[in-house]
Design a protein around this motif. Structure first.
Motif, mmCIF file in Angstrom:
data_model
loop_
_atom_site.group_PDB
_atom_site.id
_atom_site.type_symbol
_atom_site.label_atom_id
_atom_site.label_comp_id
_atom_site.label_asym_id
_atom_site.label_seq_id
_atom_site.Cartn_x
_atom_site.Cartn_y
_atom_site.Cartn_z
ATOM 1 N N UNK A 55 0.812 -1.224 0.000
ATOM 2 C CA UNK A 55 0.000 0.000 0.000
ATOM 3 C C UNK A 55 0.844 1.272 0.000
ATOM 4 N N UNK A 56 2.135 1.132 0.210
ATOM 5 C CA UNK A 56 3.007 2.302 0.330
ATOM 6 C C UNK A 56 3.456 2.794 -1.054
ATOM 7 N N UNK A 57 3.738 4.067 -1.134
ATOM 8 C CA UNK A 57 4.245 4.641 -2.380
ATOM 9 C C UNK A 57 5.547 3.946 -2.757
ATOM 10 N N UNK A 58 5.648 3.509 -3.995
ATOM 11 C CA UNK A 58 6.846 2.801 -4.446
ATOM 12 C C UNK A 58 6.984 1.425 -3.828
ATOM 13 N N UNK A 59 5.928 0.990 -3.126
ATOM 14 C CA UNK A 59 5.948 -0.317 -2.433
ATOM 15 C C UNK A 59 7.185 -0.481 -1.563
ATOM 16 N N UNK A 60 7.523 0.566 -0.839
ATOM 17 C CA UNK A 60 8.683 0.531 0.040
ATOM 18 C C UNK A 60 8.410 1.390 1.259
ATOM 19 N N UNK A 61 8.963 0.986 2.389
ATOM 20 C CA UNK A 61 8.830 1.750 3.634
ATOM 21 C C UNK A 61 10.139 1.642 4.406
ATOM 22 N N UNK A 62 10.468 2.711 5.112
ATOM 23 C CA UNK A 62 11.590 2.627 6.053
ATOM 24 C C UNK A 62 11.249 1.583 7.101
#
Lengths: 170, 170
Positions: free
Chosen positions: B48-55
């Motif tokens: 669900x995150x932008x760019x399918x990446x999260x810290x």
């Protein structure tokens, strides 16, 4: 078929409450009384049991903790004189946790803090809802799941009950 | 003043559901897909995150897990090729978890199992309730409590939200 918008919004709110409510109650009790919710619950279950005593396994089950987790909690309560361990009368290999007079007094002293906390975080927000109907619905949630199963080796669990269609972020 | 009977019954049902629903969903997913709810949730938040990446810290926060707990989950997902770690573009000391194509495919494959599980354990039981009103109420539960606070050193927590007057057992 995905959940409809109302169902998904409810599920997200429920998933959030599952995480935040226990934490809020625990924080209030720790801050105001120096007692964790796990300790409070153990005292409460004992206070409600016949003879104010429960086998360690039953106390763990009621609290949905592993036996070793409950054992650590009872260690802490015992060190403060709130609970004592006794051999089971019916089973010489088993142990019971027994609420002491000091434990009952402590529970009565702490109770108003917990009650205020529960009101502030939960009960104050349910006015206007059909509470009996909601309660009946909630009693059917995961109804076949025992509180005490699968607790031998608890691992990290988070429970964001998210069910939106995968890959729709971006 | 103690809770009234309806309030207390609701609180007990809610306290029970808090414990049983996550366990039921986790058990279904493990049995049918060999994946834990923690792993599923991590994949879902990434999808669900932008760019399918999260810290990593944000992913831990979203999941209400400690950073070390989330790190272990990402280790397991990475070993299966579902997630990979990359240095943050904006902060050379930080790491991001990135959903891989295989991870997204796996999530889409697992999703129907989780959806059916959520329906069976929760959603099937809420028909007839005023769901938007209930959702709004639940969103106010413990509203000031952040999902991600106080997670540095999680200890055993059980949350039977019991508030009956102490000592009335027996």
């Amino acid at each position: 078929m995905p959940l409809n918008a109302n169902e998904e919004a409810f599920l997200r709110a429920f998933g959030r409450a599952i995480l935040t409510v226990p934490r809020a109650l625990d924080a209030d009790l720790l801050r105001e009384q120096g007692m964790s919710m796990s300790e409070y619950s153990a005292l409460m279950f004992l206070s409600e049991a016949a003879g104010r005593r429960l086998r360690m396994g039953d106390l763990a089950l009621a609290s949905a903790l592993s036996l070793s987790g409950m054992s650590r909690i009872v260690d802490r309560l015992e060190a403060r004189g709130l609970v004592r361990r006794e051999r089971c009368s019916s089973d010489a290999r088993g142990w019971e946790a027994v609420l002491t007079k000091a434990g009952l007094d402590r529970l009565k002293h702490v109770w108003p803090t917990h009650l205020a906390s529960v009101r502030r975080h939960v009960i104050d927000h349910v006015h206007g809802l059909d509470l009996p109907r909601l309660t009946a619905a909630m009693q059917r949630f995961a109804v076949e799941t025992q509180m005490g199963t699968a607790l031998q080796d608890p691992h990290e669990t988070s429970c964001p009950l998210v069910t939106s269609t995968p890959g729709l972020g971006e």
